[in-house]
Structures are given as structure tokens and as C-alpha cells.
Design an enzyme around this catalytic site. Structure first.
Site, short mmCIF file in Angstrom:
data_model
loop_
_atom_site.label_atom_id
_atom_site.label_comp_id
_atom_site.label_asym_id
_atom_site.label_seq_id
_atom_site.Cartn_x
_atom_site.Cartn_y
_atom_site.Cartn_z
N GLU A 3 23.59 13.85 -4.14
CA GLU A 3 24.27 12.96 -3.20
C GLU A 3 25.61 12.22 -3.85
O GLU A 3 25.58 12.09 -5.17
CB GLU A 3 23.16 11.69 -3.16
CG GLU A 3 23.62 10.45 -2.28
CD GLU A 3 22.62 9.54 -2.56
OE1 GLU A 3 21.98 9.20 -3.53
OE2 GLU A 3 22.40 8.68 -1.61
N ASN A 19 27.11 7.74 4.31
CA ASN A 19 26.62 8.54 3.17
C ASN A 19 26.40 9.99 3.64
O ASN A 19 25.29 10.18 4.34
CB ASN A 19 25.57 7.71 2.55
CG ASN A 19 24.94 8.62 1.00
OD1 ASN A 19 25.47 9.72 0.94
ND2 ASN A 19 24.24 7.80 0.25
N LYS A 66 23.13 10.04 6.15
CA LYS A 66 21.91 9.42 5.55
C LYS A 66 21.25 8.25 6.49
O LYS A 66 22.28 7.39 6.97
CB LYS A 66 22.11 9.02 4.18
CG LYS A 66 21.07 8.32 3.59
CD LYS A 66 21.61 7.77 2.30
CE LYS A 66 20.18 7.26 1.54
NZ LYS A 66 20.65 6.74 -0.10
N GLU A 113 23.97 0.03 -0.40
CA GLU A 113 24.36 1.23 0.68
C GLU A 113 24.37 0.43 1.89
O GLU A 113 25.10 1.04 3.01
CB GLU A 113 23.22 2.07 0.58
CG GLU A 113 23.36 2.92 -0.74
CD GLU A 113 22.42 4.21 -0.66
OE1 GLU A 113 21.48 4.20 -1.48
OE2 GLU A 113 22.88 4.94 0.13
N CYS A 119 18.52 11.63 -0.49
CA CYS A 119 18.04 10.47 -1.35
C CYS A 119 16.87 9.63 -0.86
O CYS A 119 15.55 10.00 -0.52
CB CYS A 119 18.83 9.66 -1.86
SG CYS A 119 18.72 8.81 -3.39
N ASN A 171 20.45 9.82 -6.08
CA ASN A 171 20.88 9.07 -7.15
C ASN A 171 19.81 7.87 -7.29
O ASN A 171 19.82 6.94 -6.55
CB ASN A 171 22.48 8.14 -6.94
CG ASN A 171 23.54 9.18 -7.01
OD1 ASN A 171 24.13 9.12 -7.94
ND2 ASN A 171 23.64 9.88 -6.08
N1 ING Z 1 18.51 5.54 -4.23
C1 ING Z 1 16.88 5.25 -4.48
C2 ING Z 1 15.90 6.26 -3.85
O1 ING Z 1 15.49 6.09 -2.71
C3 ING Z 1 15.33 3.39 -5.13
C4 ING Z 1 16.52 3.82 -4.04
C5 ING Z 1 15.47 3.36 -6.42
C6 ING Z 1 14.12 3.57 -4.40
C7 ING Z 1 14.34 3.21 -7.42
C8 ING Z 1 12.88 3.50 -5.12
C9 ING Z 1 13.19 3.30 -6.54
O2 ING Z 1 15.85 7.10 -4.67
C10 ING Z 1 18.90 5.98 -3.28
N2 ING Z 1 20.36 6.23 -3.24
O3 ING Z 1 18.46 6.00 -2.09
#
Ligand code: ING
Length: 312
Positions: free
Chosen positions: A47, A110, A127, A146, A172, A197
Site C-alpha cells: 500500500e 488510497n 480503499k 486517512e 490494508c 502499512n
Molecule cells: N493501517 C492499519 C491496518 O488496518 C491499524 C490500521 C493499525 C489497525 C494497527 C489495527 C492496528 O492494518 C492501515 N493503513 O489501514
């Protein structure tokens, strides 16, 4: 004759805020050359693979924010990647921040694209599940904006016939939601490609930080098994601008088994030869929707349990 697709998951280590597009594209090119050497038909990048994960900052200056977006794809910076793909006869998936002008208005998404072995964009996804928050939260060590920088994707979860099979894309946070895979599963998807990410520390729920790696793999393995599809999950990993991002890039079979997994948090290519027919036993027996989920059964369950949810 098995429909085998040799796939390279091209994990990226950190991308610095001031790293140029051309420098990043050179890293992508190195990984694509490695993938070609190892017999890959398709290479999958993460991503937002062209820049640092900029939603971790509150960026007030619109001009500064726009610098992270691509206004065309391919463009001058990414054309060498498309050219190499065409020369080597290798397809690729690429995630990036998209600035689009549609119906006379500017939109920011995204986005991820699927490029076939001739260098042609055959699929595009924006996304849908945008995690984090929309407003600056100054008390946090880093932001997750985001919702502020991207609009919710407007393409749904389509699938495309490409690479000899039925391919799907998501991005993601989408991978954590069962409906993501299900919508593609009901369209017969045979391989889902996704980049992520994922910070090691989730500011909104630190209590599950120790489960971050488990939840990452659980989501993708479950999605693969319950829909009889391959899943290729590719991380941007490592300590990026002071924020630790998990790796765990992996290639998952329709059985739910991990057949290849990264072991670093840097640029790393993992490869697997994927039999696209491997999902057929799951789609035709245990998850045979037509055979095992019949409307009358559902109606009876609703009556027995008092759930008055009309069957559409
Ligand atoms: N990042 C994360 C994901 O869903 C996140 C958001 C971070 C969720 C940590 C849970 C724990 O992997 C993105 N960019 O969606």
C-alpha cells in the site's frame, strides 16, 4: 493442466519522508528484477508504495500534502517500472496515493492497480475501509489521518479475469473485514492482492498491540480459507520516520496455510508458485454456497430463532 501463477510478494522497508519517487522506483525495479530472476509472473508491492506513510502526520499546507499524491499513472517517475514490466513480461500490483479529477472535481484516494504482463493497467481499486481519525489529535505520538486525506473508495470490490485466473484487490484495513473477501468470494475470486502499512502500536487500542502480528495473519488466513482463495499480503515494514511498522508479508493458500513469509522488516522478496485451481475443492465442497446455504434453510432458522430478517 494446473493453472500455476508464480507470485513475488515484494515487501518494502521504510521510505523516508524526503525520499524521492525515483529513488523509491529504483527499489521497486531491483525487486522486480529479483522477481523475474526467480521466475515470477507477477510481483506485488505494498500500500502507498511510492511514499512514506504520510497519514501519520497532520499536514496543514495543502501544497505539501499534494506532493504525496500521483496525478497520473503511469507518470514520469513510474514509467521506468511499467517499461521494465513490459520488457520482462511480468505483471505487478502497486499501491499509491491517487489524485483524480472526475466530474469536474478533485478527489483523493488510497489506490491500488493491477498491471498485466504487457504493462497495461487491467484493474484499479480505491480503499474503502479508512481507519484512524479525521481530525488532528495533538496528544498522540503519531496521527492516523486517512479519513482526512482520502475519500472512501467508489469502486466497490470488483474482480478481474487476468493472469489466467480471477484476481481481486483490497488495501490494508480492508483485510480485517470479512465482507471484503466475501464480496470478492461470491464473484469467484481466486487470488486477492493487498498491501498494508500497519504500525506495531495502535494508538486507538494499545491493549491489542501484542496481538498485532496474530491479527494481521488471522485476518488474511481466514479470508483465504473461507473464500477458497489465495491471499498475497505485502507490508511496508520497519521503523519508518520513527514509527515501527510490522512486516509479516506472506503468501497464503486457499487452505489458509502460509506458504511463504518474510522474516525481515526491509526490502525483501518472497516467492511462491500458486496453483489457481487449489481453491476449487473449497468452493465446491465445504463452502459450496448453493449447496449448503439454501434460502428455505435460512428462512427456517429465522423463524426458529425469531430473527425476522427478510431474505432479500
Ligand atoms: N493501517 C492499519 C491496518 O488496518 C491499524 C490500521 C493499525 C489497525 C494497527 C489495527 C492496528 O492494518 C492501515 N493503513 O489501514
Amino acid at each position: 493442466m494446473a493453472r500455476t501463477l508464480t507470485v513475488g510478494a515484494a515487501q518494502l522497508g521504510p521510505i523516508a519522508r524526503d525520499e524521492s519517487r525515483s529513488a523509491v522506483v529504483q527499489r521497486l525495479i531491483m525487486l522486480m528484477k529479483q522477481a523475474h530472476t526467480r521466475g515470477c509472473d507477477l510481483v506485488v508491492y505494498p500500500e502507498l508504495a511510492l511514499t512514506t506513510f504520510f497519514p501519520r502526520w497532520y499536514i496543514e499546507d495543502p501544497a505539501e500534502l499534494e506532493q504525496f499524491f500521483e496525478t497520473a499513472m503511469p507518470n514520469a517517475a513510474t514509467q521506468p517500472l511499467f517499461d521494465l514490466a513490459g520488457q520482462l513480461g511480468i505483471g505487478f500490483h502497486l499501491g499509491y496515493a491517487e489524485r483524480a479529477i472526475e466530474q469536474g472535481a478533485v478527489h483523493h484516494y488510497n489506490t491500488a492497480i493491477l498491471v498485466d504482463q504487457s504493462g497495461k493497467i487491467v484493474g484499479k481499486y480505491r480503499k474503502i475501509h479508512l481507519p484512524g481519525h479525521g481530525d488532528y489529535e495533538p496528544h498522540r505520538a503519531f496521527q492516523h489521518l486517512e479519513k482526512r486525506y482520502f475519500e472512501v473508495g467508489d469502486f466497490g470490490f470488483p474482480v478481474w479475469r487476468a493472469f489466467g485466473g480471477i484476481m481481486g484487490l483490497c488495501i490494508c484495513n480492508d483485510r480485517r473485514w470479512p465482507e471484503t473477501y466475501r464480496v470478492m468470494g461470491l464473484q469467484g475470486v481466486e487470488m486477492v492482492l493487498l498491501g498494508y502499512n500497519t504500525p506495531q502500536h495502535n494508538p486507538h487500542d494499545p491493549s491489542s498491540d501484542h496481538l498485532n502480528h496474530f491479527h494481521n495473519l488471522l485476518s488474511m488466513q481466514a479470508g483465504a480459507y473461507q473464500n477458497g482463495t489465495w491471499v498475497v499480503g505485502v507490508a511496508k515494514a520497519g521503523r519508518e520516520e520513527g514509527c515501527d511498522l510490522i512486516g509479516d508479508s506472506c503468501i497464503i493458500a486457499p487452505s489458509g496455510e502460509i506458504v511463504a513469509k518474510a522474516y525481515t522488516v526491509e526490502d525483501e522478496l518472497i516467492v511462491a508458485s500458486c496453483d489457481l485451481d487449489a481453491g476449487i475443492p473449497y468452493k465446491t465442497t465445504i463452502f459450496n454456497f448453493a449447496a449448503h446455504r439454501r434460502p428455505e434453510h435460512y428462512q427456517r432458522i429465522c423463524q426458529q430463532t425469531g430473527i425476522q430478517r427478510p431474505l432479500k
